[in-house]
Design an enzyme around this catalytic site. Sequence first.
Site, PDB file in Angstrom:
ATOM      1  N   TRP A  96      -8.475  -6.259  -0.709  1.00  0.00           N
ATOM      2  CA  TRP A  96      -7.974  -6.908  -1.842  1.00  0.00           C
ATOM      3  C   TRP A  96      -6.635  -7.480  -1.920  1.00  0.00           C
ATOM      4  CZ3 TRP A  96      -5.315  -4.248  -6.265  1.00  0.00           C
ATOM      5  CH2 TRP A  96      -4.418  -3.221  -6.081  1.00  0.00           C
ATOM      6  N   ASP A  97      -5.834  -7.425  -0.835  1.00  0.00           N
ATOM      7  CA  ASP A  97      -4.596  -8.034  -0.550  1.00  0.00           C
ATOM      8  C   ASP A  97      -4.948  -9.614  -0.697  1.00  0.00           C
ATOM      9  OD1 ASP A  97      -4.910  -5.586   0.508  1.00  0.00           O
ATOM     10  OD2 ASP A  97      -3.489  -6.161   2.128  1.00  0.00           O
ATOM     11  N   GLU A 155      -3.965   5.357  -3.744  1.00  0.00           N
ATOM     12  CA  GLU A 155      -4.733   5.723  -2.692  1.00  0.00           C
ATOM     13  C   GLU A 155      -4.410   7.410  -2.349  1.00  0.00           C
ATOM     14  OE1 GLU A 155      -4.678   3.312   0.309  1.00  0.00           O
ATOM     15  OE2 GLU A 155      -5.950   1.698  -0.516  1.00  0.00           O
ATOM     16  N   LYS A 198       0.952   6.640  -4.661  1.00  0.00           N
ATOM     17  CA  LYS A 198       1.243   5.769  -3.372  1.00  0.00           C
ATOM     18  C   LYS A 198       2.095   4.587  -3.690  1.00  0.00           C
ATOM     19  CE  LYS A 198      -0.906   4.081   0.853  1.00  0.00           C
ATOM     20  NZ  LYS A 198      -1.929   3.823   1.694  1.00  0.00           N
ATOM     21  N   GLN A 199       1.526   3.806  -4.805  1.00  0.00           N
ATOM     22  CA  GLN A 199       1.743   2.680  -5.097  1.00  0.00           C
ATOM     23  C   GLN A 199       1.303   2.534  -6.581  1.00  0.00           C
ATOM     24  OE1 GLN A 199      -1.361   1.511  -2.299  1.00  0.00           O
ATOM     25  NE2 GLN A 199      -1.845  -0.357  -3.417  1.00  0.00           N
TER      26      GLN A 199
END
Length: 788
Positions: free
Chosen positions: A353-354, A495, A609-610
């Site tokens: 998806w980056d 994640e 995580k993000q």
Amino acid sequence: MIDYSTGQGEWTHWILEETVFDERNLAKFETIFAQGNGYLGVRACTEESYPGQTRNCFVAGTFNRFDDREVTELPNTPDFIALNLVLNGEPFHLERGTILAYSRRFNLKNGEMIRQVVWESAKKEQYELVFRRFVSMQDRHLIGMRLEITPLSGKTDVAMRSGIDGRMTNSGAQHFHEGDKRIADGVHLQMTAATTESKIDFVFNCTHRFWKDGRLVSPINKPSIERRYLGTEMKVSLQESEKLVFEKTCSIHTSRDIDNTCGDLGRLKEASLSELIRYAELGYEALLTESARVWEEKWAAVPIKVTTDRGFDQLAIRFAQYHLTIMTPSHDSRISVGAKGLTGEGYKGHVFWDTEIFIMPYFLFTDPEAASKLLEYRYCTLDGARLNAKRRGFRGAMYPWESAGTGEEETPEWGPVDVVSGTPTRIWTGLIEQHITSDVAYGVWQYYRTTGDRDFMVRCGYEIIMETANFWASRVEWDQPSGRYYIQDVIGPDEYKEHVNNNAYTNYMANWNLRTAIRCHEELLHADKEAWTKLNERMRIQEASEEWAEKAERIYLPQPRSIDDVIPQDDTYLHKERIDLGKYRNQAHVGLILEDYNMDQISQIQVSKQADLLVLFYLLENQFTKKVKRANWSYYEPLTVHDSSLSLSTHCILACDVEEDELAYRMFEQAARIDLGPNMKSSDQGIHSASIGGIWKSVVFGFGGVRSLDGLLRIDPRLPAAWEALEFPLYWQGDKLKVRIDKKRLQITNGTNRNESLSLHVRGRLHTFKQTLDLELVEGGASVEQAN
């Protein structure tokens, strides 16, 4: 170790320098000094070999599967770069003898790397060596190398072994069947190979030329052909201070190349070698000049200027733009951008998806044609996405978490060690991290609403958005007690939370996907009945649109809590255990928490995580109030350890939106230093492609305040205190704009004037202009000084 201020004059903020050689840090410089052109990429390994090196060269899109038990990956091609250099019987090697002077400089402006060494051998004989290298932007198949050797302490016999080394692997996996090998005239080398499973033919060529003090000479040659290797040993004698110049010109072609018109391998071999010999006769300097000219044109089209006394910031932006350029195969829509670009084996060259969320925006606003090709890749792999959905029991198109050549799922099943069990960690992302399907659709819609390219939508875009909506319509599950559709057992962008129900990001984006498909259906029905009829015959979109509407209306969307306006990231996140995260938020290296907990344990802790839910406030910002955004920022940001390189740039943009200016700038600096900073182990497996795209986004979307809000342009600047002004180009609806922002003014100039007028929002107010707009920026709004 890294000098960011070497460039002077016209090269100011264009040069990176490695000032000291340290074998332990080879991987860092192999990555950040990597060279490429979107077709091929070469890690910046040194000509002489060291145990810690990773000698990588990749050609975009040439995926191969080593065996049936492994996923496909970009194969590491044969190595051109290695040179075995012996001076008066002493092998040149920087861990032997004495380094009297050392510098390796990388020029972002023209893509050339220059290494200068003064070396003293064990015999106390001294030599000056200059290594130069570039990957051509003028001809995507071409690599140029040059070596200058000057003895400083007497007569020298030079012996050099150079060739094409086909013994390269991907961490031990050999992806090539050996093909033909030949050496013509002792200096022109050619090797062919074919990938073992995908059956792509490769042709590798190189040739050598020598000069002594400017005179072309023919060395003594001893050619050799070995298993998976062919090369030649060349010998030349030099007097003290006599300069030897060696040039090696190389090329790579494949049967898959979009510009391959030869038809068969035999003709490709002959044509490519003949072309290479012609190039070699032009010489390194002429070839570099042509490549630099193309680079100059590219830089002229995308200038970003920061007025600040912090030169690193300007360098970091150019570093990001350089790597975005060399990682993106803008020549071929069958290929996209891997998570490490073409700079390393990390993530096997797979597409995430980056691309749509972090990388494509750069091209959308600077080179829309390149952006369209990235999205056409998703159309080329749409059948693979359909197959993924079918295999999982769903309808429509389910885009893979990791995509390669076909669009089928390519995520490995097992990953790093589980610190509790001591066994490999199960990787669930390929099965249940499904938000990428709506992320792809979002990228398509953003492209359309920003460019107005309806032809693209008819060819590709409408079908992608409608087929992804079909997936979500089949993916949601009816919950009778609540009277809502749920999305259960997923992984969101965070994640560190596996097997959750109703991840807010996933649910909201699925809802957006369904509603956007309805808009597409209605638009196509009224604007292009012929195209609508064709899609309806194939996909029954009239019937599907009714299902989209019903499920979009009743899908569960987590709402802000009444007590604090916090939206639950998923059904259980807010009820999990809270621990002191200071150790992990202040870590020197990412992933420290994985040394203390396994994934099952982390899933029971309030730690992210993000950015997860917060990404919605950037992608779907009009759906949330400023009060809700700030409340959720205050709750979730302290729980985020930024163990993904995607996280800091996203948080930088959101920090600008919630007016956390100092924190926004600090996060920009941290994001810029992920690859470019002094951490010598952060980039061993390759560049962080999404983070590189995020640097540009932080500057333009964060500090510049740019948004494309469903076809409306917004510019709401928030410059860092350290910056006096920011200038950048911006394509919008077919026009190229030049934007300049300082502490008090916003100035926009339209350089193309294709539209009768342009409208945009600045701090909540609508402004319309044709050629220029000049606004005084004040808190709470902007007053018009000039608009015409």
